[in-house]
Design a protein around this motif. Structure first.
Motif, PDB file in Angstrom:
ATOM      1  N   VAL A 183      -7.552  -4.126   2.479  1.00  0.00           N
ATOM      2  CA  VAL A 183      -7.505  -2.956   1.587  1.00  0.00           C
ATOM      3  C   VAL A 183      -6.890  -3.358   0.244  1.00  0.00           C
ATOM      4  O   VAL A 183      -7.382  -2.972  -0.829  1.00  0.00           O
ATOM      5  N   ALA A 184      -5.823  -4.152   0.299  1.00  0.00           N
ATOM      6  CA  ALA A 184      -5.174  -4.600  -0.938  1.00  0.00           C
ATOM      7  C   ALA A 184      -6.127  -5.431  -1.794  1.00  0.00           C
ATOM      8  O   ALA A 184      -6.126  -5.327  -3.031  1.00  0.00           O
ATOM      9  N   LEU A 230       0.841  -1.194   0.000  1.00  0.00           N
ATOM     10  CA  LEU A 230       0.000   0.000   0.000  1.00  0.00           C
ATOM     11  C   LEU A 230       0.882   1.252   0.000  1.00  0.00           C
ATOM     12  O   LEU A 230       2.000   1.243   0.507  1.00  0.00           O
ATOM     13  N   ASN A 290      -5.696   4.663  -1.538  1.00  0.00           N
ATOM     14  CA  ASN A 290      -5.033   3.516  -2.152  1.00  0.00           C
ATOM     15  C   ASN A 290      -5.954   2.819  -3.147  1.00  0.00           C
ATOM     16  O   ASN A 290      -5.511   2.361  -4.205  1.00  0.00           O
ATOM     17  N   CYS A 291      -7.226   2.749  -2.808  1.00  0.00           N
ATOM     18  CA  CYS A 291      -8.174   2.012  -3.654  1.00  0.00           C
ATOM     19  C   CYS A 291      -8.510   2.739  -4.956  1.00  0.00           C
ATOM     20  O   CYS A 291      -8.753   2.096  -5.970  1.00  0.00           O
ATOM     21  N   GLU A 320      -6.632   4.933  -6.664  1.00  0.00           N
ATOM     22  CA  GLU A 320      -5.492   5.333  -7.498  1.00  0.00           C
ATOM     23  C   GLU A 320      -5.557   4.712  -8.893  1.00  0.00           C
ATOM     24  O   GLU A 320      -5.478   5.409  -9.910  1.00  0.00           O
ATOM     25  N   ARG A 350      -8.612  -3.049  -3.328  1.00  0.00           N
ATOM     26  CA  ARG A 350      -7.932  -2.337  -4.420  1.00  0.00           C
ATOM     27  C   ARG A 350      -7.899  -3.176  -5.693  1.00  0.00           C
ATOM     28  O   ARG A 350      -8.160  -2.676  -6.789  1.00  0.00           O
ATOM     29  N   LEU A 396     -11.411  -3.438  -7.330  1.00  0.00           N
ATOM     30  CA  LEU A 396     -11.912  -2.211  -7.953  1.00  0.00           C
ATOM     31  C   LEU A 396     -11.522  -2.091  -9.416  1.00  0.00           C
ATOM     32  O   LEU A 396     -12.115  -1.304 -10.153  1.00  0.00           O
ATOM     33  N   ALA A 446     -15.195   2.587  -4.265  1.00  0.00           N
ATOM     34  CA  ALA A 446     -14.209   2.167  -3.267  1.00  0.00           C
ATOM     35  C   ALA A 446     -14.849   2.042  -1.888  1.00  0.00           C
ATOM     36  O   ALA A 446     -14.540   1.110  -1.135  1.00  0.00           O
TER      37      ALA A 446
END
Length: 247
Positions: free
Chosen positions: A148-149, A91, A100-101, A103, A152, A155, A120
């Motif tokens: 979160v990764a 991240l 982060n999501c 980007e 991401r 998405l 997101a």
């Protein structure tokens, strides 16, 4: 969805992948297990074009990667089709979970920022992180960072996701959080290739298990057959080492 044919990868004079061939159908979860140093992570990186390879082909959703240099347009198409979740989260420390999501959707897919942010927020809620959108990685646990990764990667609307030992840096409680999210994705029909040390996940969630050793696939099959009646001594030894009863 994904077909790998005769994949060979060398680092100098060392051949780390020696003619790997396997396929993954849409909606399938393929677990890749085996002793350390067997080429599992390198295999994933070749599928996504993060590593060039020396021989063979990788076919992803109608696009083909060949040996050594890859055509830039094909490489982008493959990476848009196949997400990647790493061991160490990767991240951006200076961006929030939401930042982060969004980007990649904003800068790669060209989505308006407000549209990407709305998606997101929904995705972070889906992985159990509602209310943590404005948290920075340093303020999140390892399990939360890995979720979160995963958000991401999702998405980008990938047709498949590659997971490279996504729980190896986590304690058992955090690992269970992440594996729970992955199990939910499997139930929803997400195509995945998962390099994992979790024998429970491989046995109970995967549709197929591939055992890597020495740069080769030494055994493949349905989880129950591989775990209950392994045919190759390497598989039997690995499962015994992993504490799988009856191996």
């Amino acid at each position: 969805m994904i077909e790998v044919l005769g994949l060979v990868k060398r680092f100098g004079h060392v051949e780390v992948l020696s003619g790997i061939s396997l396929s993954v159908e849409a909606g399938e979860v393929a677990a890749v297990i085996g002793p350390s140093g067997g080429g599992k992570s390198t295999f994933l990186r070749c599928i996504n074009g993060l590593e060039a390879f020396d021989e063979g082909e990788v076919r992803v959703s109608g696009f083909t990667l060949g040996p050594r240099a890859h055509d830039a347009r094909t490489l982008q198409a493959v990476r848009e089709s196949v997400g990647f979740v790493f061991q160490q989260f990767n991240l951006f420390p200076h961006r929030t979970a939401l930042g982060n999501c969004i980007e990649a959707p904003v800068h790669v897919l060209g989505e308006p920022r407000d549209v990407a942010a709305a998606r997101a927020r929904e995705m972070l809620c889906r992985v159990g992180l509602a209310g943590r959108e404005d948290a920075y990685p340093k303020d999140l646990s390892g399990g939360q960072q890995q979720r979160v990764a995963i958000a991401r990667a999702l998405l980008m609307r990938p047709k498949a996701i590659l997971f490279d030992e996504p729980t190896s840096a986590l304690d058992p409680v955090m690992a269970a959080e992440v594996l729970g999210v992955m199990t939910d994705l499997a139930k929803q029909g997400q195509t995945m290739i998962v390099v994992t040390h979790s024998m429970h996940f491989a046995r109970s969630v995967a549709n197929a298990v591939h055992v890597f050793a020495g740069g080769r696939v030494v055994e493949s099959g349905p989880p129950e057959r591989v775990f209950s009646d392994p045919q190759h001594e390497t598989t039997r030894a690995f499962l015994r080492e992993a504490g799988v009863k009856g191996a």
